[in-house]
Design an enzyme around this catalytic site. Structure first.
Site, short mmCIF file in Angstrom:
data_model
loop_
_atom_site.label_atom_id
_atom_site.label_comp_id
_atom_site.label_asym_id
_atom_site.label_seq_id
_atom_site.Cartn_x
_atom_site.Cartn_y
_atom_site.Cartn_z
N ASP A 170 -3.84 -11.58 10.38
CA ASP A 170 -2.54 -10.96 10.61
C ASP A 170 -2.62 -9.45 10.78
OD1 ASP A 170 -1.08 -13.27 10.30
OD2 ASP A 170 -1.01 -13.06 8.13
N LYS A 209 1.42 -8.75 15.07
CA LYS A 209 2.20 -8.03 16.07
C LYS A 209 1.32 -7.10 16.90
CE LYS A 209 5.93 -7.54 13.02
NZ LYS A 209 6.26 -6.66 11.95
N MET A 226 9.49 -6.42 1.05
CA MET A 226 10.26 -6.42 2.30
C MET A 226 11.65 -5.82 2.10
SD MET A 226 9.21 -10.22 3.62
CE MET A 226 9.19 -11.00 2.02
N1 SAH Z 1 1.58 -12.09 0.94
C1 SAH Z 1 1.81 -10.68 0.81
C2 SAH Z 1 3.24 -10.28 1.08
C3 SAH Z 1 3.65 -10.47 2.50
S1 SAH Z 1 5.31 -10.03 2.81
C4 SAH Z 1 1.37 -10.24 -0.59
O1 SAH Z 1 1.08 -11.07 -1.44
O2 SAH Z 1 1.29 -9.03 -0.82
C5 SAH Z 1 5.14 -8.39 3.42
C6 SAH Z 1 5.65 -7.39 2.42
O3 SAH Z 1 4.67 -7.20 1.42
C7 SAH Z 1 5.91 -6.02 2.97
O4 SAH Z 1 7.19 -5.95 3.55
C8 SAH Z 1 5.85 -5.17 1.73
O5 SAH Z 1 7.00 -5.24 0.98
C9 SAH Z 1 4.75 -5.87 0.97
N2 SAH Z 1 3.44 -5.24 1.18
C10 SAH Z 1 2.36 -5.78 1.75
N3 SAH Z 1 1.34 -4.93 1.71
C11 SAH Z 1 1.79 -3.81 1.10
C12 SAH Z 1 1.21 -2.57 0.74
N4 SAH Z 1 -0.06 -2.29 1.01
N5 SAH Z 1 1.98 -1.66 0.11
C13 SAH Z 1 3.26 -1.92 -0.18
N6 SAH Z 1 3.87 -3.07 0.14
C14 SAH Z 1 3.13 -4.01 0.76
#
Ligand code: SAH
Length: 516
Positions: free
Chosen positions: A41, A63, A179
């Site tokens: 991704d 994307k 998110m």
């Molecule tokens: N499966 C992922 C979450 C995916 S949803 C996990 O466990 O982390 C995507 C959201 O995750 C983003 O909108 C944000 O809120 C958060 N996110 C993912 N990576 C991030 C990062 N490095 N720093 C802050 N938020 C993050």
């Protein structure tokens, strides 16, 4: 296993962790090395992809400029098709695959089609970003539970409703909102309306665990204004609750010497792991753009000579870390017994190659004072009487033949032994796009061939876009010449021709910039 089953691969839903590539699990890393295909991704750290073995196919489904990511149904079909073709697939997902990762949907699709799958958890960004900001999820003094929730609107029918008003009333816990950038105002209003104190500490964390991590400290009543002023962008999350206050005391990430510096590393990924990690721990953002890769390519006839070598005086000459690694692998295959290496004296071009030998338990008998092949050959003939000796010159396909020529000229018998070859790495369009969007502040070249590879990957115009503002750091004069032959200007050159000296150079440069 039944013969039919042999033809079906397994899909591993693997969590890549939150952004710092060192936060992938050991199991995840092993599967990445062993699988046939990686489907990944948008938020996956580049380093995990560029470090994949050459034979592993990479499919990007995130994307791209002007394009959406691959729709979920197409993605499911892709996974099933690959596994159906007998491939073992790593489906690499940001953070943890089962935390807001649609992992369960993919697993269900596979299950329905009798395709074997496994889930490898990852460190979810909510925990990791908080930890890198010095914020504990729970703390027995102020927070007895933690809730991960989505800030996405339920109306989009992607998520079920979050009971904001109810959560607002729950005390003594921590809320971690994923998110949540777009809907921040609405969600904060609902928490306030639900009765949560406007003074509740909140921290917004953008790009958590990455070198570019940013944090915003506020109270619930201030966070919307502060996040808007700071232009906080996804990927970001918000930690709400008393635990967020620990950031003030326990922030351990800020203020590193190379913070805010994007450093492009063109070295082959299989040799760059330590460099990437060292740069990151100094606070730099690493742009991993290897321009070359290496592959074993043993010269069979030279090996058969080496195998039966009878000479009394024998030398092994190493001029690269790769040479050491591939030589020892092939020695084990062809000769088998490492004790026979005791018949050889060992020369190493510089300290990097000598430490590679050291890692395998071999000490170099000779390292020249200047790390070039010409000096190696010259000084070796000065310090030792190698007339009549047999010298095995371990090399890759692109190495120069100065060592061979010079040693022959003083009467040594030289066996050039090719153990590896160099392949060009072509950057993908996605990788190039990223580079143009956020060009490097510094470009590091650790060899002439990586500079050639850099030039080969970019048109004149693109080269200008990437390098115009960048400081170019070269490992030494020979590499500098090659860099300059491509019309690029070398601004910094390491005094000693090795990587630690390049890092020293970088630190001095960054200090001089901040003093000015
Ligand atoms: N499966 C992922 C979450 C995916 S949803 C996990 O466990 O982390 C995507 C959201 O995750 C983003 O909108 C944000 O809120 C958060 N996110 C993912 N990576 C991030 C990062 N490095 N720093 C802050 N938020 C993050």
């Amino acid at each position: 296993m039944s013969p039919e089953k042999d033809n079906i691969g397994t899909v591993y839903l693997v969590g890549a962790g939150p952004g710092d590539p060192d936060l992938v699990t050991v199991k995840g890393q092993r599967l990445l090395r062993e699988c046939d295909v990686v489907v990944y991704d948008h938020l996956i750290p580049d380093e995990l992809i560029v470090a994949l073995p050459e034979r592993v196919r990479r499919i990007y489904v995130g994307k791209q400029a002007g394009h959406h990511s691959l729709p979920q149904d197409k993605l499911n079909e892709l996974l099933a098709r690959l596994a159906g073709d007998g491939k073992d697939v790593v489906r690499l997902k940001g953070g943890d695959p089962f935390v807001f990762g649609r992992g369960a949907e993919e697993a269900q699709y596979l299950k329905d089609r009798n395709i074997p799958f496994e889930v490898v958890p990852g460190i979810t960004s909510g925990m990791a970003a908080a930890a890198y900001a010095g914020v504990p999820c729970t703390d027995r003094r102020v927070s007895s539970y933690v809730t991960f929730l989505t800030g996405h609107k339920a109306v989009e029918k992607k998520y079920t409703t979050v009971p904001w008003e109810w959560l607002a009333k729950a005390q003594n816990g921590t809320l971690i909102i994923y998110m949540g950038v777009k809907e921040l105002k609405n969600n904060v209003t609902r928490l306030l309306d639900g009765g949560m104190s406007p003074d509740t500490p909140v921290i917004g964390i953008e790009r958590g665990t990455m070198s570019t991590q940013r944090t915003i400290n506020a109270t619930l009543s201030q966070i919307v204004t502060k996040a808007t002023e700071a232009n906080l962008k996804p990927p970001s999350l918000f930690v709400v609750g008393e635990a967020a206050k620990f950031h003030e005391q326990l922030d351990w990430l800020s203020g590193r010497p190379l913070s805010n510096m994007r450093v492009m590393v063109t070295r082959p990924a299989d040799q760059a792991g330590t460099l990437y990690a060292d740069l990151r721990s100094l606070g730099a953002e690493v742009l991993a753009y290897p321009t070359i890769a290496t592959e074993a390519s043993p010269d069979r006839s030279a090996w058969s000579r080496v195998k039966d070598l009878k000479a009394d005086e024998r030398w092994l000459v190493f001029t690269s870390e790769n040479g050491v690694r591939y030589f020892l692998e092939q020695w084990q295959e062809v000769v088998g017994d490492f004790r026979k290496l005791g018949d050889y004296k060992i020369a190493s071009v510089g300290t990097g190659t000598a430490s590679a030998l050291d890692r395998y338990g071999f000490k170099a008998d000779f390292v020249p004072s200047v790390a070039t092949t010409a000096e190696l050959a010259e000084q070796l003939t000065e310090c030792f009487d190698i007339q009549g000796a047999t010298v095995v010159r371990v090399r890759g396909d692109l190495a120069d033949d100065r060592v061979e020529k010079r040693l022959k000229s003083v009467g040594a018998s030289v066996v050039p032994l090719q153990v590896y070859k160099t392949l060009k790495v072509a950057w993908t369009a996605v990788a190039k796009e990223k580079l143009f969007k956020h060009p490097p502040h510094v470009i590091m070249f650790t060899s002439g061939s990586s500079a050639d590879g850099f030039a080969a990957n970019l048109s004149d115009d693109e080269r200008e876009r990437v390098a115009a503002e960048a400081v170019i750091l070269s490992i030494g004069p020979i590499t500098s010449k090659i860099i300059e032959s491509h019309g690029l200007k070398v601004s910094l050159e390491a005094g000693k021709h090795n990587i630690p000296a390049m890092i020293e150079e970088l630190l001095e440069y960054s200090q001089s910039k901040s003093v000015r």
